[in-house]
Design a protein around this motif. Structure first.
Motif, short mmCIF file in Angstrom:
data_model
loop_
_atom_site.label_atom_id
_atom_site.label_comp_id
_atom_site.label_asym_id
_atom_site.label_seq_id
_atom_site.Cartn_x
_atom_site.Cartn_y
_atom_site.Cartn_z
N PRO A 104 30.60 -30.24 -10.51
CA PRO A 104 30.19 -31.26 -9.55
C PRO A 104 30.78 -30.96 -8.16
O PRO A 104 31.87 -30.40 -8.05
CB PRO A 104 30.79 -32.55 -10.13
N ASP A 105 30.06 -31.33 -7.12
CA ASP A 105 30.55 -31.12 -5.74
C ASP A 105 31.00 -29.69 -5.51
O ASP A 105 32.08 -29.44 -4.96
CB ASP A 105 31.69 -32.09 -5.43
N LEU A 106 30.19 -28.75 -5.94
CA LEU A 106 30.54 -27.33 -5.79
C LEU A 106 30.61 -26.97 -4.31
O LEU A 106 29.67 -27.20 -3.54
CB LEU A 106 29.48 -26.47 -6.49
N SER A 107 31.74 -26.37 -3.89
CA SER A 107 31.90 -26.03 -2.47
C SER A 107 32.11 -24.55 -2.22
O SER A 107 31.86 -24.07 -1.12
CB SER A 107 33.08 -26.81 -1.87
N LEU A 108 32.59 -23.80 -3.24
CA LEU A 108 32.85 -22.37 -3.04
C LEU A 108 32.62 -21.60 -4.33
O LEU A 108 33.10 -21.99 -5.39
CB LEU A 108 34.30 -22.16 -2.56
N ILE A 109 31.88 -20.49 -4.22
CA ILE A 109 31.70 -19.56 -5.34
C ILE A 109 32.23 -18.21 -4.89
O ILE A 109 31.79 -17.67 -3.87
CB ILE A 109 30.22 -19.42 -5.74
N ILE A 110 33.20 -17.67 -5.63
CA ILE A 110 33.74 -16.33 -5.33
C ILE A 110 33.27 -15.37 -6.41
O ILE A 110 33.52 -15.59 -7.60
CB ILE A 110 35.28 -16.36 -5.28
N VAL A 111 32.59 -14.32 -6.01
CA VAL A 111 32.14 -13.27 -6.93
C VAL A 111 33.04 -12.06 -6.69
O VAL A 111 32.88 -11.32 -5.72
CB VAL A 111 30.66 -12.91 -6.70
N ASP A 112 34.02 -11.88 -7.57
CA ASP A 112 34.96 -10.77 -7.41
C ASP A 112 34.35 -9.49 -7.95
O ASP A 112 33.64 -9.51 -8.96
CB ASP A 112 36.26 -11.09 -8.14
N GLU A 113 34.63 -8.36 -7.29
CA GLU A 113 34.05 -7.07 -7.66
C GLU A 113 32.53 -7.19 -7.74
O GLU A 113 31.90 -6.88 -8.76
CB GLU A 113 34.61 -6.57 -8.99
N GLU A 114 31.92 -7.65 -6.65
CA GLU A 114 30.49 -7.99 -6.65
C GLU A 114 29.58 -6.82 -7.00
O GLU A 114 28.44 -7.00 -7.42
CB GLU A 114 30.08 -8.58 -5.29
N HIS A 115 30.08 -5.59 -6.82
CA HIS A 115 29.27 -4.40 -7.08
C HIS A 115 29.10 -4.12 -8.56
O HIS A 115 28.25 -3.30 -8.96
CB HIS A 115 29.97 -3.18 -6.46
N ASP A 116 29.89 -4.78 -9.41
CA ASP A 116 30.00 -4.37 -10.81
C ASP A 116 28.71 -4.59 -11.59
O ASP A 116 28.08 -5.65 -11.50
CB ASP A 116 31.14 -5.14 -11.47
N THR A 117 28.35 -3.60 -12.39
CA THR A 117 27.12 -3.68 -13.19
C THR A 117 27.23 -4.71 -14.32
O THR A 117 26.21 -5.12 -14.88
CB THR A 117 26.78 -2.32 -13.80
N SER A 118 28.45 -5.14 -14.66
CA SER A 118 28.63 -6.13 -15.72
C SER A 118 28.03 -7.48 -15.36
O SER A 118 27.83 -8.33 -16.24
CB SER A 118 30.12 -6.31 -16.04
N TYR A 119 27.76 -7.71 -14.08
CA TYR A 119 27.15 -8.98 -13.68
C TYR A 119 25.68 -9.07 -14.09
O TYR A 119 25.08 -10.14 -14.03
CB TYR A 119 27.26 -9.18 -12.17
N LYS A 120 25.12 -7.96 -14.51
CA LYS A 120 23.71 -7.97 -14.90
C LYS A 120 23.60 -8.19 -16.40
O LYS A 120 24.13 -7.41 -17.20
CB LYS A 120 23.03 -6.66 -14.50
#
Length: 377
Positions: A61-77
């Motif tokens: 609720p009331d989301l204000s910040l999303i941090i994607v660490d190591e954004e390049h990583d293929t594991s996010y797919k």
């Protein structure tokens, strides 16, 4: 976070600041535990939630910040099972829909993210020096052709790497050996006819795992007992080809029986607490040499690591993928960054037959800008 293994270190640090207002969510929890965390998040009982790609869907609720660490990583797919999605792009879309800020963090940005930053679509903040002003590690490229020609190789280790490894152990410093392939050997081959056992589902070669003495498909999970004869000509002249982390672990233990050696890959950290226990042992100096896959390249912070060994750069550079050069640069740059983080300048040894490859020169010079300019061209 791209990997569950990264959540352990960061959650300890965040809890020192936010206390019990920090939650953690990942697939190693049971379904009941996941449902309980989901409800706590929905009710706003956590100010900060940490998790791998699936955490992007949590009902904050009331989301204000999303941090994607190591954004390049293929594991996010996410490939399998459905739904298939890219968690980084999903986070950006969710930020747009909810009005939350989105921060993409990485030392080696993906080409598309860097391009978006250069165009002004994203803001760009560059950190030009390491914490406490520590120097970047010295990177040496070892030509394996020369080592083989001079008969200096010991199994898969060059004389340069072994000399540096001994020097590090003598000073009670820690070593990371990186080989981005788990298992003992990538495939088994018949010496008589060249037949190779393949997965019945995926049509890819099966990887040999010595500890369990079986053949496994790393795509779908299919496995079978180690074969005793060729499936084509019934010859028993079978041999394992190539090497993975399991084989490296075996060989380094034979070379240095007094060294405390552990392996970090999907086979050794399957339990909920497996990765935390292994990382904790390494942090506390209970492991001298850590052999690992890309798990060891991602954002882990160890004070006493002075040497990194990349055992086969050629395998990374020649992977059958149109982004092979980008992935190779990112993995080698990231694993290099595990060395010399606190008290001393680190050392990185990269073994390669194609020692003059342009990507290796960029890694050696820590020259991200040149690499990305070439990538855009």
């Amino acid at each position: 976070m791209p990997e569950i293994s990264l959540t352990g270190q960061i959650i300890e640090r965040l809890r020192k600041v936010f206390g019990n207002k920090v939650g953690i969510y990942h697939s190693k929890f049971s379904h009941n535990e996941q449902a309980e965390i989901w409800q706590k998040v929905r009710k706003g009982e956590y100010n900060v939630v940490i998790g791998p790609r699936s955490a992007v869907f949590l009902p904050v609720p009331d989301l204000s910040l999303i941090i994607v660490d190591e954004e390049h990583d293929t594991s996010y797919k996410q490939f399998d099972p459905a739904p298939r999605y890219q968690a980084r792009d999903t986070a950006i879309y969710r930020g747009v829909k909810t009005g939350a800020k989105v921060m993409l963090g990485t030392a080696t940005p993906s080409l598309e993210s860097y391009y978006n930053a250069q165009r002004g679509k994203y803001g760009l903040v560059s950190l030009m020096e390491r914490y406490r002003g520590m120097e970047m590690p010295e990177v040496d490229i070892v030509d394996l052709r020369d080592e083989v020609r001079k008969n200096k190789m010991k199994t898969h280790f060059s004389s340069v790497l072994l000399d540096q490894l001994v020097a590090a152990l003598d000073k009670n410093e820690q070593v990371i050996l990186f080989q981005n392939r788990r298992g003992f050997s990538p495939f088994v081959m018949c010496d008589e006819c060249g037949w190779i056992p393949y997965c019945t589902n995926c049509d890819v070669s099966l990887t040999y795992h010595k500890f369990s003495n079986d053949l496994r498909c790393h795509l779908c999970g299919y496995r079978k007992s180690m074969i005793k004869e060729c499936g084509n000509c019934q010859s028993t002249a079978l041999s394992v080809k190539g090497f993975g982390t399991e084989k490296i672990e075996d060989e380094i233990k034979l070379l240095y029986p007094k060294a405390r050696v552990q392996r970090m890959d999907q086979d050794t950290v399957r339990t909920k607490e497996g990765h935390l226990k292994l990382i904790s042992k390494f942090e506390q100096g209970e492991i001298d040499i850590l052999v690992g896959t890309q798990m060891v390249t991602k954002g882990l912070d160890f004070d006493n690591v002075s040497l990194i060994g990349v055992l086969s750069a050629d395998q990374l550079l020649n992977y059958p993928d149109f982004r092979a050069n980008e992935r190779a640069f990112q993995l080698m740059a990231q694993v290099s960054g595990r060395s010399g983080r606190k008290y001393r300048k680190g050392k990185v040894i990269i073994q390669a037959y194609s020692s003059d490859h342009p990507v290796l020169m960029d890694v050696k010079n820590h020259d991200m800008q040149t690499f990305y300019e070439k990538g855009r061209g």
